[in-house]
Design an enzyme around this catalytic site. Structure first.
Site, PDB file in Angstrom:
ATOM      1  N   ARG A 159      40.607   2.817 -60.225  1.00 22.86           N
ATOM      2  CA  ARG A 159      41.934   3.466 -60.192  1.00 22.86           C
ATOM      3  C   ARG A 159      42.460   3.805 -61.586  1.00 22.86           C
ATOM      4  NH1 ARG A 159      42.461  -0.853 -55.845  1.00 22.86           N
ATOM      5  NH2 ARG A 159      41.779  -2.058 -57.625  1.00 22.86           N
ATOM      6  N   ARG A 243      38.742  -5.873 -70.572  1.00 18.99           N
ATOM      7  CA  ARG A 243      38.735  -7.287 -70.941  1.00 18.99           C
ATOM      8  C   ARG A 243      37.972  -7.436 -72.250  1.00 18.99           C
ATOM      9  NH1 ARG A 243      42.471  -7.891 -68.137  1.00 18.99           N
ATOM     10  NH2 ARG A 243      42.716  -9.286 -66.352  1.00 18.99           N
ATOM     11  N   GLU A 272      41.943 -14.525 -76.195  1.00 18.57           N
ATOM     12  CA  GLU A 272      43.359 -14.237 -76.474  1.00 18.57           C
ATOM     13  C   GLU A 272      44.176 -15.520 -76.405  1.00 18.57           C
ATOM     14  OE1 GLU A 272      44.723 -11.363 -73.589  1.00 18.57           O
ATOM     15  OE2 GLU A 272      43.087  -9.984 -74.062  1.00 18.57           O
ATOM     16  N   HIS A 290      47.662  -7.143 -75.502  1.00 17.98           N
ATOM     17  CA  HIS A 290      47.505  -7.093 -74.036  1.00 17.98           C
ATOM     18  C   HIS A 290      48.769  -6.556 -73.340  1.00 17.98           C
ATOM     19  CE1 HIS A 290      45.053  -9.001 -70.528  1.00 17.98           C
ATOM     20  NE2 HIS A 290      45.731  -7.947 -70.122  1.00 17.98           N
TER      21      HIS A 290
HETATM   22  C1  8YV Z   1      48.217  -8.446 -66.791  1.00 15.60           C
HETATM   23  C2  8YV Z   1      45.930  -7.358 -66.618  1.00 15.60           C
HETATM   24  O1  8YV Z   1      49.147  -8.359 -67.814  1.00 15.60           O
HETATM   25  O2  8YV Z   1      46.276  -6.970 -64.340  1.00 15.60           O
HETATM   26  C3  8YV Z   1      45.491  -7.287 -65.205  1.00 15.60           C
HETATM   27  O3  8YV Z   1      44.310  -7.541 -64.941  1.00 15.60           O
HETATM   28  O4  8YV Z   1      45.152  -7.464 -67.496  1.00 15.60           O
HETATM   29  C4  8YV Z   1      47.360  -7.242 -66.953  1.00 15.60           C
HETATM   30  O5  8YV Z   1      47.964  -6.265 -66.160  1.00 15.60           O
HETATM   31  C5  8YV Z   1      47.635  -9.797 -66.785  1.00 15.60           C
HETATM   32  O6  8YV Z   1      46.420  -9.893 -66.183  1.00 15.60           O
HETATM   33  C6  8YV Z   1      48.629 -10.694 -66.088  1.00 15.60           C
HETATM   34  O7  8YV Z   1      48.065 -11.808 -65.488  1.00 15.60           O
END
Ligand code: 8YV
Length: 324
Positions: A159, A243, A272, A290
């Site tokens: 998406r 990631r 991180e 992030h």
């Molecule tokens: C979030 C993200 O900020 O959705 C995800 O996978 O990396 C980010 O949108 C983060 O994971 C919040 O837990």
């Protein structure tokens, strides 16, 4: 009427989301807003019927081996869920959910932000101006790379990648290529203006900008290593909003230093927030903490989506975003 399910939330959430959780559940909200360690997570698993977790909660097989476990659902706040050991969750009959869709546009916007900032050297320019080093306008000052007409290669075509393709192609005049082992249909690809490539190597060889949009899995961890970076065009750009562990930091840093990569725009990092400090000295790296989904609207929508998953589960309805 039976008592409201006990839900424990590991981080602070937008106020409207915390208010809705209070209305619906017997909720324990996070006050400290710090990552919970393994011991803390095991305490939570022993006390909560539902856990609302985030990417900073490492729900490993060891953590999930806690005894006794009361938790029957982990509603992860985020589309990614590599922080949770899914086979272990399944073994303990814990349902896991995520929050797709609601963060697609904002994360694609942030990837586009990084493309523009990196190609147009916006971070360097801002640092120069703020530090009083700006000497004034001149024709050769901080010349970056033109965006229009360049080839954007998307690794993974889910998406977020499709939303980025639409922006880059229709908004910024880029030619968009993509590689995904399970690509969308030709009709979907045509709608966002993207052409598939059969291999990652072919995509890397043709792209001026490579943007990563794959989850972190055993197959993708370390995927962008020195050999893969060498397959990219000299002077290309690398963007990562997926990631941090999909790239090998040593290889990216070496390529930024040698100039094989003209720039990198990174929103995610291995380990991180303790990132590889060598990135900090690299002028051609744009580094963000992030922020992919970090808009008020999206963080609220992610929270409500997690609440809907919890509510559906405890009401005995079909859980919309069930991962396992
Ligand atoms: C979030 C993200 O900020 O959705 C995800 O996978 O990396 C980010 O949108 C983060 O994971 C919040 O837990």
């Amino acid at each position: 009427m039976s008592a409201a399910p006990k839900v424990i939330v590991t981080r602070r959430l937008p106020a409207s989301v915390e208010a809705a959780l209070r209305e619906r559940f017997d909720v324990e909200l996070s006050r400290r807003d710090e990552p919970t360690n393994a011991e803390g997570l095991q305490r939570v698993l022993g006390q909560a019927d539902g856990l609302l977790s985030t990417v900073t909660d490492r729900l490993t097989a060891e953590v999930l081996a806690a005894y006794p476990i009361r938790t029957r659902i982990i509603a992860n706040f985020g589309v990614g869920y590599e922080n949770i050991d899914l086979p272990a969750a399944q073994a303990h009959e814990i349902v896991v959910t995520n929050t797709p869709d609601v963060l697609t546009d904002c994360t694609a916007d942030l990837a586009m932000t990084l493309i523009l900032m990196t190609m147009r050297r916006a971070g360097e320019g801002e640092r120069e101006l703020r530090s009083g080093r700006w000497l004034g306008w001149r024709p050769t000052h901080l010349m970056g790379a033109r965006v229009a007409g360049k080839v954007l290669g998307l690794v993974g075509m889910g998406r977020i990648a499709r939303a980025l393709a639409r922006r880059a192609h229709h908004g910024f005049g880029m030619r968009v290529l993509c590689f995904d082992p399970s690509p969308p249909s030709p009709v979907e690809l045509a709608a966002v203006g993207a052409e598939p490539r059969a291999t990652l190597a072919a995509l890397l060889a043709e792209s001026d900008v490579v943007s990563l949009h794959c989850p972190s899995t055993p197959a993708t961890r370390g995927m962008m290593n020195a050999a893969r970076l060498a397959q990219m065009k000299p002077g290309a750009f690398l963007i990562n909003t997926a990631r941090g562990d999909v790239v090998v930091d040593d290889a990216v840093i070496a390529a930024l230093k040698s100039g094989h990569l003209a720039g990198a725009g990174l929103d995610v990092f291995r380990g991180e927030p303790n990132i590889d400090r060598r990135y900090l000295g690299l002028e051609n790296a744009v580094l963000l903490p992030h922020l992919g989904s970090a808009t008020r609207e999206t963080r609220e929508a992610m929270g409500f989506r997690a609440i809907e998953n919890l509510a559906a589960f405890f009401d005995g309805r079909t859980v919309p975003d069930r991962v396992v």
